[in-house]
Design an enzyme around this catalytic site. Structure first.
Site, PDB file in Angstrom:
ATOM      1  N   HIS A 455       9.042  -3.779  11.939  1.00 35.21           N
ATOM      2  CA  HIS A 455       8.037  -3.921  11.070  1.00 35.21           C
ATOM      3  C   HIS A 455       8.003  -5.431  10.451  1.00 35.21           C
ATOM      4  O   HIS A 455       6.707  -5.604  10.271  1.00 35.21           O
ATOM      5  CB  HIS A 455       8.263  -3.033   9.903  1.00 35.21           C
ATOM      6  CG  HIS A 455       7.196  -2.332   9.295  1.00 35.21           C
ATOM      7  ND1 HIS A 455       6.551  -1.279   9.790  1.00 35.21           N
ATOM      8  CD2 HIS A 455       6.839  -2.764   8.072  1.00 35.21           C
ATOM      9  CE1 HIS A 455       5.499  -1.246   8.723  1.00 35.21           C
ATOM     10  NE2 HIS A 455       5.506  -1.970   7.747  1.00 35.21           N
ATOM     11  N   ARG A 562      -3.577  -2.422  -4.511  1.00 37.50           N
ATOM     12  CA  ARG A 562      -2.606  -1.067  -4.476  1.00 37.50           C
ATOM     13  C   ARG A 562      -1.455  -1.412  -5.504  1.00 37.50           C
ATOM     14  O   ARG A 562      -0.499  -2.055  -5.049  1.00 37.50           O
ATOM     15  CB  ARG A 562      -2.080  -0.977  -3.179  1.00 37.50           C
ATOM     16  CG  ARG A 562      -3.044  -0.230  -1.959  1.00 37.50           C
ATOM     17  CD  ARG A 562      -2.543   0.049  -0.827  1.00 37.50           C
ATOM     18  NE  ARG A 562      -3.339   0.866  -0.066  1.00 37.50           N
ATOM     19  CZ  ARG A 562      -3.886   0.614   1.100  1.00 37.50           C
ATOM     20  NH1 ARG A 562      -3.811  -0.816   1.549  1.00 37.50           N
ATOM     21  NH2 ARG A 562      -4.567   1.374   1.974  1.00 37.50           N
ATOM     22  N   ARG A 598      -6.641  -0.663  -8.536  1.00 39.24           N
ATOM     23  CA  ARG A 598      -6.357   0.569  -8.597  1.00 39.24           C
ATOM     24  C   ARG A 598      -5.361   1.001  -9.180  1.00 39.24           C
ATOM     25  O   ARG A 598      -4.222   0.274  -9.180  1.00 39.24           O
ATOM     26  CB  ARG A 598      -6.421   1.125  -7.063  1.00 39.24           C
ATOM     27  CG  ARG A 598      -6.142   2.606  -7.003  1.00 39.24           C
ATOM     28  CD  ARG A 598      -6.062   3.348  -5.711  1.00 39.24           C
ATOM     29  NE  ARG A 598      -4.727   2.916  -4.952  1.00 39.24           N
ATOM     30  CZ  ARG A 598      -4.358   3.288  -3.719  1.00 39.24           C
ATOM     31  NH1 ARG A 598      -5.126   3.734  -2.949  1.00 39.24           N
ATOM     32  NH2 ARG A 598      -3.244   3.002  -3.224  1.00 39.24           N
ATOM     33  N   GLU A 697     -11.038  10.486  -1.750  1.00 44.11           N
ATOM     34  CA  GLU A 697     -10.258  10.683  -0.608  1.00 44.11           C
ATOM     35  C   GLU A 697      -9.756  11.856  -0.292  1.00 44.11           C
ATOM     36  O   GLU A 697      -8.730  12.224   0.184  1.00 44.11           O
ATOM     37  CB  GLU A 697      -9.215   9.526  -0.991  1.00 44.11           C
ATOM     38  CG  GLU A 697      -8.626   9.486  -2.134  1.00 44.11           C
ATOM     39  CD  GLU A 697      -7.432   8.480  -2.394  1.00 44.11           C
ATOM     40  OE1 GLU A 697      -7.046   7.882  -1.370  1.00 44.11           O
ATOM     41  OE2 GLU A 697      -6.916   8.447  -3.510  1.00 44.11           O
ATOM     42  N   ASN A 720      -8.455   6.797   4.676  1.00 44.46           N
ATOM     43  CA  ASN A 720      -7.179   7.319   5.222  1.00 44.46           C
ATOM     44  C   ASN A 720      -6.685   8.798   4.784  1.00 44.46           C
ATOM     45  O   ASN A 720      -6.354   9.559   5.478  1.00 44.46           O
ATOM     46  CB  ASN A 720      -5.882   6.486   4.788  1.00 44.46           C
ATOM     47  CG  ASN A 720      -6.378   4.782   5.097  1.00 44.46           C
ATOM     48  OD1 ASN A 720      -7.195   4.681   5.740  1.00 44.46           O
ATOM     49  ND2 ASN A 720      -5.617   3.879   4.228  1.00 44.46           N
ATOM     50  N   ASP A 721      -6.719   8.885   3.182  1.00 48.05           N
ATOM     51  CA  ASP A 721      -6.396  10.301   2.898  1.00 48.05           C
ATOM     52  C   ASP A 721      -7.675  11.288   3.006  1.00 48.05           C
ATOM     53  O   ASP A 721      -7.006  12.333   3.229  1.00 48.05           O
ATOM     54  CB  ASP A 721      -5.928  10.052   1.116  1.00 48.05           C
ATOM     55  CG  ASP A 721      -4.882   9.457   0.869  1.00 48.05           C
ATOM     56  OD1 ASP A 721      -3.749  10.182   1.631  1.00 48.05           O
ATOM     57  OD2 ASP A 721      -4.590   8.629   0.225  1.00 48.05           O
ATOM     58  N   ARG A 731      -0.224  11.995   6.875  1.00 47.70           N
ATOM     59  CA  ARG A 731      -0.445  10.649   7.502  1.00 47.70           C
ATOM     60  C   ARG A 731       0.736  10.190   8.054  1.00 47.70           C
ATOM     61  O   ARG A 731       0.847   9.092   8.924  1.00 47.70           O
ATOM     62  CB  ARG A 731      -0.725   9.957   6.335  1.00 47.70           C
ATOM     63  CG  ARG A 731      -2.410  10.041   5.676  1.00 47.70           C
ATOM     64  CD  ARG A 731      -2.496   9.147   4.541  1.00 47.70           C
ATOM     65  NE  ARG A 731      -2.216   7.592   4.554  1.00 47.70           N
ATOM     66  CZ  ARG A 731      -2.764   6.855   3.549  1.00 47.70           C
ATOM     67  NH1 ARG A 731      -2.928   7.325   2.623  1.00 47.70           N
ATOM     68  NH2 ARG A 731      -2.344   5.593   3.622  1.00 47.70           N
ATOM     69  N   CYS A 768     -12.589   1.487   1.315  1.00 46.14           N
ATOM     70  CA  CYS A 768     -11.531   0.607   1.258  1.00 46.14           C
ATOM     71  C   CYS A 768     -10.407   1.384   2.178  1.00 46.14           C
ATOM     72  O   CYS A 768      -9.261   0.762   2.401  1.00 46.14           O
ATOM     73  CB  CYS A 768     -10.967   0.611  -0.065  1.00 46.14           C
ATOM     74  SG  CYS A 768     -10.388   2.022  -0.974  1.00 46.14           S
TER      75      CYS A 768
HETATM   76  C1  PEP Z   1      -7.026   5.807   1.729  1.00 41.22           C
HETATM   77  O1  PEP Z   1      -6.483   6.617   1.380  1.00 41.22           O
HETATM   78  O2  PEP Z   1      -7.953   5.317   2.396  1.00 41.22           O
HETATM   79  C2  PEP Z   1      -6.646   4.451   0.784  1.00 41.22           C
HETATM   80  C3  PEP Z   1      -7.356   3.344   0.789  1.00 41.22           C
HETATM   81  O3  PEP Z   1      -5.575   4.472  -0.076  1.00 41.22           O
HETATM   82  P1  PEP Z   1      -3.965   4.520   0.563  1.00 41.22           P
HETATM   83  O4  PEP Z   1      -3.917   4.326   2.002  1.00 41.22           O
HETATM   84  O5  PEP Z   1      -3.365   3.682  -0.491  1.00 41.22           O
HETATM   85  O6  PEP Z   1      -3.662   6.032  -0.146  1.00 41.22           O
HETATM   86 MG    MG Z   2      -5.396   7.042  -0.588  1.00 38.77          MG
END
Ligand code: PEP
Ligand code: MG
Length: 807
Positions: A455, A562, A598, A697, A720-721, A731, A768
């Site tokens: 990583h 974040r 955020r 999300e 993403n979420d 995830r 985002c």
């Molecule tokens: C997402 O969920 O797409 C996002 C940008 O927030 P995180 O990846 O921090 O959960």
């Molecule tokens: Mg998210």
């Protein structure tokens, strides 16, 4: 000193109750119960037994009684790892728990020696089964109780691509906890190792497509073999193509002008310096020149309180300290993110603990020194493995080991000051250390170990810090301050270049910096969508280093800060002043670029130690993100006030994560108003946010985006979420990784619908999540009306280039 007693039971209550009963008869005998599993359920616990042994043996030895066969196994394992000296003072007696305990306690109270106490416990068993049954001998040889031991061998194919790495091995070990069996694994006809030793199994590097031979021995051998083979052939829920065998690292591969590889190898297997050049493995591209500084990851001081002059450490006491620290670290890590959980699994390996116990035995070392020595030897062994995936575990062992040191009160991983322009040599790095080094102005990094898939190396590539890997030990042995030239592309280090060569390199570095500036320059300035609208290409950041990288990459601003990443590793929740200072530093780097902060997205896979979250209530579907903050208004108010105090002179908006319904967006807005009002009332300098937005999300928020847009200044799509929750696929779970596809019909339909709602209501819509940086998705997002793409800093030039090429 009287002989002690250890009562091992599958039930904590039974162990405690039996101990209490026996204590009634023998108040001066130490009777240590060890009942129940680590999680408080039925079962036995290596840790509990080890601790109980430590308590009961005060030098005169102790008798250990147990209830079921598998308790015996755990007890024997614990003894094996406590070392021969201590194990020699423990007698395991196969006798009924309660009767044996009472008889042994009474005998011990009377001053009998170890053998006398053991014999009386065994006699208790005989008297209970009196009618002609032979007395049960106090013996460690009656391993499997009364059931016959048998041995079963099977060969099975490993089907998951990464094979038997730490997590699958932990699964296998857990599956056998209630069985009386010993299992070894190995390649057919090759070396075999005890399954209980996670690290030994990992070091076998058994990968997808290989055969593994399973040998189970004991009364439950048949069940165990069936369980193990089913788990292995089931692939542990992991999917993907079977890999080709991963080739050993190119360690020591000499450059063409130097001849062949063996000439570049040192006697210990690392590359050597030939004609002033050492060739290792490329890690992160880039050129650097500077003085060598060694980064010593070992703790500056191990911190074991010294024994009184002339005395030695009390091995038993230090062992107890160590066990408690391992247990505490394991407990904390096991509720952390996926990397930390993997570290907890490594801590469960009995070998490191046994090695540390051995080092404690003669009293010359304290708990921290003994443990760190054992950790180092284990990590070195792994790091020397030619298989990259095995070698990469070395850093994990150190990280896990360091967590135990922290529990022992030792400060580790200190990075010295004065690193500006230096080429740093380190054994290995954790991912969090790379941005710190970059911030300190380090020019390049030489790692003696690590691997291209680690990583930290991925982070270095992302941040543009030149790095080479698997360089062995020779560079580290050079005098501090030796001038080094590092070529991260070629994987070479040149030692003490001539003045002419040094000048040439410096000039080349300047040229490269100029080339990169030109590229980034092209990325600066506005970009437009096909319909002529200005499209903001902004950055996702989580640290000061990210903010600097964003500016350098030509970001138009920040679309997602974040904030949870700023406090992820802190022990306590930072106070308002500390948060204000941290944010001020980031805002100053960003200048007048707009930034969306955020508020904390704690929970899910972001544990945030300082907030003391629990993984069940604060999991992905639990009290995460805004849900947590609304339930803890103090935490939210401290953060909001810090944001607005730091915002003076900057363009700051705020955004809430994990919103499901419009009422939550309204509640967030109220909290913002409250924070501003309190600052006004106190007369503190601050600036109210430009805009108040929410993330979309959660599928519910996407489907009801019209209601949410009605109460929000902007929305930002967290793909993403959104993808994860839509597909009902965690995830962090590699077994469902294929389902996490934002191009899937369901996610695309949600995007259509939510963007249509946003556009219809005139609410600006940003993206985002990772989808914003995917070239194949970008034009589709713009066509839906998205006005802002927020991506990793390194993606900004590429995304801007893409938009320019599409006009
Ligand atoms: C997402 O969920 O797409 C996002 C940008 O927030 P995180 O990846 O921090 O959960
Ligand atoms: Mg998210």
């Amino acid at each position: 000193m009287t002989v002690g007693l250890i009562l091992v039971s599958h039930s904590a209550d039974l162990a405690r109750g039996s101990a209490e009963l026996a204590r009634q008869m023998a108040p001066s005998v130490i009777i240590a119960p060890a009942g129940g599993s680590d999680d408080g359920g039925l079962g036995t616990s290596f840790d509990a037994i080890t601790q109980a042994i430590g308590q009961a043996d005060t030098g005169s030895g102790a008798v250990l009684l147990y209830d079921l066969g598998s308790a015996l196994l755990t007890a024997e394992t614990a003894l094996e790892f406590l070392g021969p000296e201590l194990a020699g003072r423990i007698r395991i007696v196969d006798a009924p728990l309660v009767e044996g305990a009472v008889a042994a306690a009474v005998t011990a109270q009377g001053g009998a020696d170890l053998d006398g106490v053991a014999a009386s416990a065994a006699d208790a068993g005989a008297s209970r089964t009196d009618h002609g049954a032979a007395a049960v001998a106090p013996s460690r040889d009656r391993r499997w109780s009364d059931r016959p031991a048998q041995s079963v061998t099977a060969t099975v194919s490993v089907v998951n691509p990464l094979g038997l790495h730490a997590r699958p091995v932990a699964t296998l070990i857990r599956s056998l906890l209630s069985l009386s069996v010993e299992v070894t694994l190995g390649r057919p006809g090759g070396q075999t190792v005890d399954l209980r030793s996670v690290l030994r199994v990992v070091a076998l590097a058994l990968r997808g497509g290989e055969q593994v031979e399973v040998v189970a021995t004991g009364p439950d051998a048949v069940t165990a073999e069936a369980t193990i083979t089913a788990l292995i052939s089931g692939g542990f829920g992991e999917t993907g193509d079977l890999p080709k065998r991963i080739p050993p690292a190119r360690m020591g591969a000499a450059p063409a002008r130097m001849g062949n590889a063996p000439a570049g190898m040192s006697s210990v297997g690392g590359p050597t310096i030939i004609d002033g050049v050492l060739t290792a493995q490329p890690g992160a591209p880039g050129l650097a020149i500077g003085p060598l500084v060694r980064l010593d990851r070992a703790p500056v001081q191990l911190g074991d309180a010294a024994p009184a002059a002339g005395n030695r450490f009390d091995a038993g006491q230090q062992g107890e300290l160590l066990d408690a620290a391992i247990a505490a670290a394991g407990q904390k890590l096991s509720t952390g993110n996926q990397f930390e959980v993997a570290h907890a699994v490594l801590l469960a390996d009995p070998e490191m603990r046994a090695a540390a116990r051995l080092a404690l035995a003669d009293g010359s070392a304290g708990a921290a020194a003994a443990w760190w020595g054992a950790v180092g030897r284990t990590a070195d062994r792994l790091a020397d493995d030619p298989d990259e995936l095995v070698a990469a575990r070395a850093v994990d062992v150190r990280e896990a080991g360091a967590a135990v040191l922290t529990e022992l009160g030792v400060v580790v991983d200190r990075i010295p000051a004065g690193l500006t322009g230096a080429v740093v040599f380190a054994d290995d790095l954790g991912p969090g250390e790379v941005p710190v080094l970059l911030e300190m102005g380090v020019a390049g990094v030489v790692l003696s170990r690590s691997s291209a898939t680690a990583h930290a190396v991925i982070v270095a590539r992302g941040l543009g810090l030149p790095m080479i890997l698997r360089a062995g030990d020779e560079i580290g042995k050079l005098p501090t301050g030796s001038e080094l030239v590092l070529d991260g592309e070629a994987g070479t280090v040149t030692v003490a270049p001539s003045p002419q060569e040094g000048n040439r390199i410096r000039q080349r570095i300047q040229e490269m910096a100029q080339e990169s500036r030109t590229l980034t320059e092209a990325a600066k300035g506005p970009v437009y969508g096909p319909d002529g609208r200005r499209i903001m290409v902004v950055a996702n950041i989580g640290s000061l280093a990210d903010a600097k990288a964003a500016v350098e990459s030509g970001a138009d601003g920040v679309g997602l800060l974040r904030t949870e990443l700023l406090i992820l590793d802190r022990e306590t929740y930072p106070d308002e002043d500390t948060q204000t200072a941290d944010l001020t530093a980031i805002f100053e780097v960003l200048g007048d670029r707009p930034v969306v902060v955020r508020v904390l997205d704690a929970g899910g896979d972001k544990p945030v130690t300082a907030l003391d979250l629990d993984p069940v209530h604060n999991g992905f579907l639990g009290i995460r993100g805004l849900r947590y903050l609304l339930a803890h208004p103090d935490v939210l108010q401290v953060q909001l006030r810090a944001i607005f105090r730091a915002a003076v002179g900057h363009r700051v908006s705020v955004m809430a994560p994990m919103v499901s319904i419009a009422a939550e967006a309204v509640a967030f807005r109220k909290a913002v108003d409250e924070a501003v009002a309190s600052l006004v009332e106190q007369g503190l300098a601050h600036q109210a946010p430009e805009q108040i937005g929410v993330m979309i999300e959660v599928p519910a928020a996407a489907l009801a985006a019209d209601e949410i847009c009605a109460v929000s200044d902007f929305v930002s799509i967290g793909s993403n979420d959104l993808t994860s929750y839509t597909m009902a696929a965690d995830r962090t779970e590699i077994g469902v990784a294929d389902l996490i596809d934002p191009a899937s019909t369901a996610v695309q339909r949600l995007l259509d619908q939510l963007c249509a709602f946003a556009v219809a209501s005139g609410t600006p819509v940003a993206v985002c999540g990772e989808i914003a940086g995917m070239p194949e998705q970008v034009m589709g997002l713009l066509a839906r009306g998205v006005h802002e793409l927020s991506v990793a800093p390194a993606r900004i030039p590429a995304i801007k280039g893409l938009l320019r090429s599409r006009r």
